[in-house]
Design a protein around this motif. Sequence first.
Motif: not given
Length: 294
Positions: A80-88
């Motif tokens: 949605y136009g935002l950045k998110f940190k992701v991991n498993p």
Amino acid sequence: MNLKELLVQFKEELSGIYEVEEIAAIFNLLVEHVTGFNNRQLSLKGISTEMQDEFAMWGYLGELKTGKPVQYVIGEASFYGLKFKVNPAVLIPRPETEELVEWVIESCMVRSAGGLAPSKDKLSIFDIGTGSGCIAVTLARKISGSRVTGLDVSSEAIEAAKMNALLNSVGVTFVQGDILDNNLELNPDGKYDVIVSNPPYITPEEKEQMHQNVLDHEPHLALFVAKERPLVFYEAIADFAMSNLTSGGLLFFEINEHMGKETMQMLVDKSFINIVLRKDMQGKDRMIRCSLGT
């Protein structure tokens, strides 16, 4: 080696793991991540030797060849136009979930104008199974004055969600807990105006249709349900909503595309009203909105 030559290398080495279009999309995402520029900007600006070396040195191909999703490789995803940190420990945010969020935002704007929360200064929103926090954080950013809480059973997911709230400069309360716990009580200030959830809904039979990189790398806890009770989370959330939604409050679900009728009937049986089933951009039954009767 220039970008075109790098892309050729990626296509050669990832052939058989991804389709050609997917490889190009992965490559473009990596280029933007490493250089800070998208393809259009790079075509105007050009790419320096230093950027080429940096791109090559990261060794992305090795990880991608194992089937590891590119979002986990670079540690972030756009939503949605935002950045998110992701991991498993958390699911990678999907485009169809963006559509759910858009529906929540639209509905809240309309209902707030008409008095969804007439006695409150802030709209109270509860995101169940928050994962990376993509739904909760986005709603907190996009719905001015909202008070948002996110729940997840995984402590690792809660930590990721907290990080993403900080990254996107919003105040969201995240709580570890199990929605299947019948004694769950979370809102000391009263009931919620909106409850939203993208719970686990994939049955064992559907595993065979899924990409191997999802099965090997994304958290099964957030994906799968038992064949015997495919709606177990929806039933529990609906029961929670019956006691914890404000009068006229809204309940939103992302759903299994094959279980739309069954999910709607479950909500009818629990006396929810104004039940709407909505298709996603691919024409699949993907979302439900309903309300608690007055």
